[in-house]
Design an enzyme around this catalytic site. Structure first.
Site, PDB file in Angstrom:
ATOM      1  N   PHE A 280       0.647  -1.132   0.123  1.00  0.00           N
ATOM      2  CA  PHE A 280      -0.162  -0.042   0.085  1.00  0.00           C
ATOM      3  C   PHE A 280       0.909   1.221   0.056  1.00  0.00           C
ATOM      4  CE2 PHE A 280      -2.593   3.193   2.018  1.00  0.00           C
ATOM      5  CZ  PHE A 280      -3.665   3.226   1.175  1.00  0.00           C
TER       6      PHE A 280
ATOM      7  N   ASP B 180       9.498   2.892   1.524  1.00  0.00           N
ATOM      8  CA  ASP B 180       8.184   3.687   1.921  1.00  0.00           C
ATOM      9  C   ASP B 180       7.967   3.606   3.354  1.00  0.00           C
ATOM     10  OD1 ASP B 180       5.627   4.314   2.879  1.00  0.00           O
ATOM     11  OD2 ASP B 180       4.520   3.800   0.952  1.00  0.00           O
TER      12      ASP B 180
ATOM     13  N   LYS C  78       2.925   9.898   8.300  1.00  0.00           N
ATOM     14  CA  LYS C  78       1.956   9.452   9.576  1.00  0.00           C
ATOM     15  C   LYS C  78       2.550   9.992  10.863  1.00  0.00           C
ATOM     16  CE  LYS C  78      -0.079   5.275   7.650  1.00  0.00           C
ATOM     17  NZ  LYS C  78      -1.822   5.618   8.047  1.00  0.00           N
TER      18      LYS C  78
HETATM   19  C1  LIG Z   1       3.137   2.493   3.715  1.00  0.00           C
HETATM   20  C2  LIG Z   1       2.077   3.550   3.382  1.00  0.00           C
HETATM   21  N1  LIG Z   1       2.410   4.395   2.420  1.00  0.00           N
HETATM   22  C3  LIG Z   1       1.460   5.270   2.117  1.00  0.00           C
HETATM   23  C4  LIG Z   1       0.476   5.547   2.667  1.00  0.00           C
HETATM   24  C5  LIG Z   1      -0.637   6.669   2.417  1.00  0.00           C
HETATM   25  O1  LIG Z   1      -0.547   7.481   3.167  1.00  0.00           O
HETATM   26  P1  LIG Z   1      -1.517   8.885   3.148  1.00  0.00           P
HETATM   27  O2  LIG Z   1      -2.796   8.084   3.659  1.00  0.00           O
HETATM   28  O3  LIG Z   1      -1.122   9.781   4.332  1.00  0.00           O
HETATM   29  O4  LIG Z   1      -1.510   9.268   1.911  1.00  0.00           O
HETATM   30  C6  LIG Z   1       0.145   4.687   3.698  1.00  0.00           C
HETATM   31  C7  LIG Z   1      -1.240   4.911   4.704  1.00  0.00           C
HETATM   32  O5  LIG Z   1      -1.706   4.120   5.205  1.00  0.00           O
HETATM   33  C8  LIG Z   1       0.874   3.429   4.111  1.00  0.00           C
HETATM   34  O6  LIG Z   1       0.684   2.901   5.143  1.00  0.00           O
END
Ligand SMILES: Cc1ncc(COP(=O)(O)O)c(C=O)c1O
Length: 399
Positions: A134, A219, A248
């Site tokens: 994700f 990520d 986050k």
């Molecule tokens: C690993 C990862 N990358 C990207 C995102 C996307 O982040 P956002 O919801 O702040 O756009 C998330 C959100 O849960 C995530 O867990």
């Protein structure tokens, strides 16, 4: 949530989110209260966001004094908190030649990373990512942008992406070609239920990338900023990515995202290539500096190791047919269930006064504030057998 709020929620918002069971109004430390005054121990922290818990004085002070002085500058003018934050992130990342782009959330941090990769390799258009990964929900806002000078250097927003099984370095090696611009990986699959890769996977991924010249983008949106007991989750492995994205937990509840790139990729974006109205906002940056300072000053990385270990061992110690084990590290844990009953467990936990999350049907995710105490862990562990018993009954009822 009472019926009036429920109705207002449903009438005001698009239907992309299910109507929540609880409306929160206040928090202090790891405790939150709902609109009816019910108290919960927050073992989710807004999905790994409220890293210092709620209403932490360091964040309250930093944000209040910054907002009273200067809330916004735009990127036409520099601001000290943004510069200080970028410098700090480079230091924590440990790569002095890294450069930072500040944005608003995880998706925009990853969008920035995609653009870094596309600019770094003008002739490579292929990406590799993991099945069940994700990385965010933006559709490539660029595709809708009607300014060719801004859009065309990056080609079509429809990227060519090969998906490979997470944790399999051979599959990665097969998928990465001379046309691959970047490999995007999470250090552990967060949204799929806190699934760590086999030991050595990230390092192997870096070797595969290095062979073809592709960038390794890690990520760290969910796993970064102390959640695993290190500043960044990949620091448990012997690997330094070419690009890292954060969001986050970075500002402890204020919106922020960051993309760090190293080496030649750090210079990939030139003037006008990318931007964000709110990226580098001094209020969010002041909050982020307060988070980083507090993690350092209060020794929270070591505390996360200790308290996370206590929590994981305590859960494992309770033998119950619904529980298969605990995955993860520090305060980033997935409780593996033997059946698809995570919604029932989540709701039994809530009824017992604990906020946890069911990201997939067979896993309960715990991402509590990094300031969680041993006493708070104890209160959850005492309730855990009862939560399981209640979920077993309610899941049984609904079968
Ligand atoms: C690993 C990862 N990358 C990207 C995102 C996307 O982040 P956002 O919801 O702040 O756009 C998330 C959100 O849960 C995530 O867990």
């Amino acid at each position: 949530m009472n019926n009036v709020l429920r109705k207002r929620f449903a009438n005001a918002f698009m239907a992309n989110y299910a109507t929540p069971q609880v409306a929160l109004v206040r928090g202090a430390g790891c405790t939150v209260w709902d609109a009816d005054g019910t108290e919960y121990l927050d073992l989710l922290a807004g999905i790994a966001v409220s890293s210092l818990g709620h209403a932490h004085p360091a964040i309250v002070d930093a944000v209040s004094s910054q907002v009273a002085r200067l809330a916004h500058t735009s990127n036409l003018y520099a601001n000290e908190p943004a510069i200080a934050l970028a410098e700090r992130l480079i230091t924590l990342f440990g790569v002095p030649d890294a450069r930072v782009f500040l944005c608003n959330d995880g998706a925009t941090a990853n969008e920035a990373a995609i653009k870094v990769a596309l600019r770094h390799f003008p002739n490579r258009r292929h990406f590799v990512a993991a099945e069940r990964s994700f990385h965010g929900r933006t559709l490539g806002a660029l595709a809708l942008t009607g300014k060719p000078a801004i859009r065309e250097p990056f080609g079509s927003a429809a990227l060519a992406v090969s998906f490979v099984p997470y944790g399999d370095p051979e599959a990665l090696a097969t998928a990465v070609t001379a046309d691959t611009a970047a490999v995007f990986l999470e250090p552990t699959l967060g949204e799929s239920g806190v699934i760590p890769p086999p030991a050595g996977y990230l390092r192997r991924a870096k070797e595969v990338c290095d062979r073809s010249g592709a960038l390794l983008v890690l990520d760290e949106v969910q796993g970064g900023i102390g959640r695993t007991g290190r500043w960044f989750a990949h620091q448990h492995d012997d690997v330094v990515p070419d690009v890292m994205t954060l969001a986050k937990g970075l500002a402890g509840g204020l919106p922020i995202g960051a993309c760090l790139a190293t080496g030649a990729a750090a210079d990939a974006l030139g003037p006008g290539d990318h931007g964000s109205t709110f990226g580098g906002n001094p209020v969010s940056c002041a909050a982020a500096l307060a988070v980083l300072d507090t993690i350092e000053r209060d020794g929270l990385l070591a505390a996360v190791d200790d308290v996370g270990g206590l929590l994981a061992r305590g859960i494992t110690a309770v033998e119950h047919p619904l529980v298969a084990g605990v995955r993860g590290r520090g305060l980033w844990l997935g409780i593996a269930l033997t059946r698809d009953v995570s919604p029932a467990v989540e709701s039994a936990a809530r009824a017992a006064g604990f906020l946890v999350n069911a990201p997939v049907p067979d896993t309960i995710r715990l991402t509590p504030p990094l300031v969680l105490t041993a006493e708070e862990v104890g209160s959850f562990l005492r309730a855990w057998p009862h939560i399981l018993a209640a979920s077993d009954t309610s899941a049984g009822r609904s079968r």
